[in-house]
Design an enzyme around this catalytic site. Structure first.
Site, PDB file in Angstrom:
ATOM      1  N   HIS A 175      16.148  -1.164   2.038  1.00  0.00           N
ATOM      2  CA  HIS A 175      14.755  -1.084   1.607  1.00  0.00           C
ATOM      3  C   HIS A 175      13.954  -2.038   2.497  1.00  0.00           C
ATOM      4  O   HIS A 175      14.488  -3.038   2.983  1.00  0.00           O
ATOM      5  CB  HIS A 175      14.572  -1.551   0.163  1.00  0.00           C
ATOM      6  CG  HIS A 175      15.301  -0.764  -0.864  1.00  0.00           C
ATOM      7  ND1 HIS A 175      16.632  -0.954  -1.137  1.00  0.00           N
ATOM      8  CD2 HIS A 175      14.875   0.198  -1.723  1.00  0.00           C
ATOM      9  CE1 HIS A 175      17.005  -0.149  -2.115  1.00  0.00           C
ATOM     10  NE2 HIS A 175      15.961   0.566  -2.487  1.00  0.00           N
ATOM     11  N   ASP A 180      14.210  -5.534   1.321  1.00  0.00           N
ATOM     12  CA  ASP A 180      15.531  -6.169   1.457  1.00  0.00           C
ATOM     13  C   ASP A 180      15.586  -7.025   2.714  1.00  0.00           C
ATOM     14  O   ASP A 180      16.133  -8.125   2.702  1.00  0.00           O
ATOM     15  CB  ASP A 180      16.656  -5.129   1.585  1.00  0.00           C
ATOM     16  CG  ASP A 180      16.745  -4.173   0.434  1.00  0.00           C
ATOM     17  OD1 ASP A 180      16.359  -4.562  -0.681  1.00  0.00           O
ATOM     18  OD2 ASP A 180      17.211  -3.036   0.646  1.00  0.00           O
TER      19      ASP A 180
END
Length: 438
Positions: free
Chosen positions: A100, A103
């Protein structure tokens, strides 16, 4: 800096090995049906569970011990995670990873600052990709963690949030393309509702479709050639999510003329939450030509939430790979370990042990599934079971020649109906023979 000093290069040693840091069934270079096992399985590490999860749960504080925990600046932590990630990728010899946007880089005070953070970390990842065998399977945007998404992202009642989500996906598409990502995933964790008393479901679904069409248009504009994927999940964190299961997503894609652009990323534990077997979701997606990729994990059947455990059930992995093999194998998709070590498995080495367990389970499952397909074990039985549709009145039904009048006439003149046993117990016994024959 070496982050996992106690972990050696993970190699295949065979099923008799007692080395916890060795593959027992996954021999990446083993040739099956003309290509290496690693190309059949296309394993991927999930950046979020592996490098950002800290063991927090609703009842307790973080437990994970990570070598980058001593950093305090969010960007320093992000950079250390990149270094640790590529060390883990190399030691596991895994071909892909997924991420993501949030992340890999921390969110800033503004969208501009956040994008600047992303650019810094993406440049660092690009440098590693130049020499690494590990590539990007897919990227995505986190449209669920920040409080701005409390009412959803593309389905938010607030148009400002819709606009922000669009800007975030625009950037996520750009960096996924920049990093060579082969797919892009949409998961609607907040795209749904808690109560219909305050929800305009029609507008929300229409807006979700508008959002996805915009994504398709922008991907075409920038030349992103990756496969778009939607990941079904019925609930959690939202009470009722619009991407409930494979069939729900398929109907949505058909209704809004999106089916030509999207396939599905099927997760095992999400199937469980929807009341389906993992194989059911894979079968539905496969027969409708929308199976794109897999999030490999498993859930606890005694718990009602998404436990995201490493997949170690050989029966489950076998039946999953059976569907993949029947599909003809992955194209751009793969097996992404959307799995996390248990909260009590907090040592850095546990990250490797979890992946080894999952990779071995899917390798074994693939080998058993390949034999099942090659031997035609279930195909022969199914062909015999449905043979009434290849001749006589059944053939007329399938060809479209039959109608209610002709079928009534047939039924009136054929009063005796004889069914045959489904032999479920026999087939399950045969499956066990294949599972435990080696």
């Amino acid at each position: 800096m070496e982050y996992f000093k106690n972990v050696p290069q993970i190699k295949y040693e065979g099923p008799k090995s007692n080395n916890p840091y060795a593959f027992k069934f996954y021999n990446p270079d083993e040739i099956i049906d003309g290509k290496p096992l690693k190309e059949h399985l296309r394993f991927s590490v999930a950046y979020w569970h592996t490098f950002t999860a800290n063991g927090t749960d609703p009842f307790g504080a973080p437990t994970m011990q990570r070598p980058w925990d001593h950093f305090t600046d969010p960007m320093d932590i992000a950079k250390a995670r990149v270094e640790a990630a590529f060390e883990l990728f190399e030691k596991l010899d895994v071909p892909f990873f997924c991420f993501h946007d949030r992340d890999i880089a921390p969110e800033g005070e503004t969208l501009r600052e956040t994008n600047k953070n992303l650019d810094t970390i993406v440049a660092m990842i690009k440098d590693y990709l130049k020499t690494s065998k590990t590539k990007v399977l897919w990227g995505t945007a986190n449209l669920f963690s920040n409080p701005r998404f409390v009412h959803g992202a593309a389905t938010s009642c607030n148009a400002d949030v819709f606009a922000y989500a669009a800007a975030q996906v625009k950037k996520a598409l750009e960096i996924t393309k920049e990093l060579g990502g082969q797919n892009y995933v949409f998961w609607g964790g907040r795209e749904g509702y808690e109560t219909l008393l305050n929800t305009d479901m029609e507008l929300e679904l229409d807006n979700l479709a508008r959002f996805l069409h915009m994504a398709v248009e922008y991907a075409q504009e920038i030349g992103f050639e990756g496969q778009f994927l939607i990941e079904p999940k019925p609930k959690e964190p939202t009470k009722h999510q619009y991407d409930f299961d494979a069939a729900s997503v398929h109907a949505f894609l058909k209704k809004y003329d999106l089916d030509k652009y999207f396939k599905l990323n099927i997760e095992a534990n999400h199937a469980t939450l929807a009341g389906h077997d993992f194989q059911h979701e894979l079968r539905y997606a496969r027969i409708n030509n929308i199976l794109g990729s897999i999030d490999a994990n498993m859930g606890d059947m005694l718990l009602g939430w998404d436990t995201d455990q490493y997949p170690t059930d050989i029966r489950m992995t076998t039946l999953a790979m059976y569907e993949v093999i029947k599909m003809g194998g992955f194209n751009k998709g793969g097996l992404n370990f959307d799995a996390k070590v248990r909260r009590a498995s907090f040592e850095p080495e546990d990250l490797f042990l979890g992946h080894i367990a999952g990779m071995d389970a899917f390798a074994k499952g693939f080998k058993v599934a390949y034999k099942l397909v090659k031997d035609g074990v279930f195909d022969r039985f199914i062909e015999e079971r449905y043979k009434s549709y290849r001749e006589g009145i059944g053939a007329e039904i399938v060809s479209g020649k039959a109608n209610f009048k002709t079928l009534e006439e047939y039924a009136l003149n054929n009063p005796k109906i004889e069914n045959k046993s489904g032999k479920q117990e026999l087939l399950e016994s045969i499956l066990n023979q294949y599972l435990f024959s080696e």
